[in-house]
Enzyme design. Sequence first.
Site, PDB file in Angstrom:
ATOM      1  N   CYS A  49      21.777  -5.605   6.519  1.00  0.00           N
ATOM      2  CA  CYS A  49      20.359  -5.350   6.241  1.00  0.00           C
ATOM      3  C   CYS A  49      19.854  -6.271   5.130  1.00  0.00           C
ATOM      4  O   CYS A  49      20.268  -6.155   3.973  1.00  0.00           O
ATOM      5  CB  CYS A  49      20.171  -3.879   5.854  1.00  0.00           C
ATOM      6  N   CYS A  52      18.005  -4.608   2.165  1.00  0.00           N
ATOM      7  CA  CYS A  52      18.940  -3.816   1.356  1.00  0.00           C
ATOM      8  C   CYS A  52      19.559  -4.674   0.247  1.00  0.00           C
ATOM      9  O   CYS A  52      19.846  -4.172  -0.846  1.00  0.00           O
ATOM     10  CB  CYS A  52      20.056  -3.239   2.223  1.00  0.00           C
TER      11      CYS A  52
END
Length: 308
Positions: A49, A52
Amino acid sequence: MMDILGQGAATASAADDVIKDVSEATFMADVVDASMTVPVIVDFWAPWCGPCKTLGPALEAAVTAAGGAVKMAKVNVDENQMIAGQMRVQSIPTVYAFWQGQPVDGFQGALPPSEIEAFVARVVEAGGGAMPDGGLADALIAAEEMLAEGDAASAVETFAAIAEQDPENAEAFGGLARSYLALAQVDQAEAVINGVPEAISAAAEIEAVRAQIELARQAENAGPVAELRAAVEADPDNHQARLDLAQALHGADQLEEAVNELLELFRRDREWNEGAAKTQLFTIFEALKPNDPVVLNGRRKLSSMIFA
């Protein structure tokens, strides 16, 4: 708001204790149980991600700067899909803040550093709040002592004087309403809460008294404990009788017994009457102090059922 961001950076060992990688096996201990005493921010992320990779370090930095006033749990959704499913994580990054076993705040997606810092500060406040400032602090302490010692009439006068001097002092308005409740003047207490300024209408002290007033109204209409207990024993699946029994027990100051009956109702049918058992439990928890043993034990048992 608490000034948490001006503190020095924590040591590496302290950071290791404040920020943890959490799995399904440790989620209950490191998040739910830990949040009974200090707020825990849970970051649901994955190695693939992109956002993230930006949010995670910024969130860790803000949590570390809080100096132990909040903890952080990192959950890799690829390795812990069950927890992610239970928390209804549909996209990442997703962040939840837990306090006393329950999610109390959260957001999805990456945020700029200023909003991350504001989020962490807000979570810290939820777990502790701010002490009153200025010379009114001693007067508030004195009024609370009067109330604790049974002199509710004097407490009314003192809290009212403080509220007049500081019209946005939530502790003063909350204390004034609680003093009226101690005098069994429920209508007066309700009038105080209904008249608080908009700026403090959602303060924790005001919400707590709202819950106390609701419980006081229920107690006025509660049936005899013995009759309700007999009805529940005769038919353990009589959910209405069990709810009525819990309300009667609370009205009789048998708080732990009331919570236990509501937990049993939740265990038997958590969805009955639009989740009435959970709603009533939260009303009781909100009416008590966060560190009350009845609240701590009740929240832990409820969380164990929810996350089992």
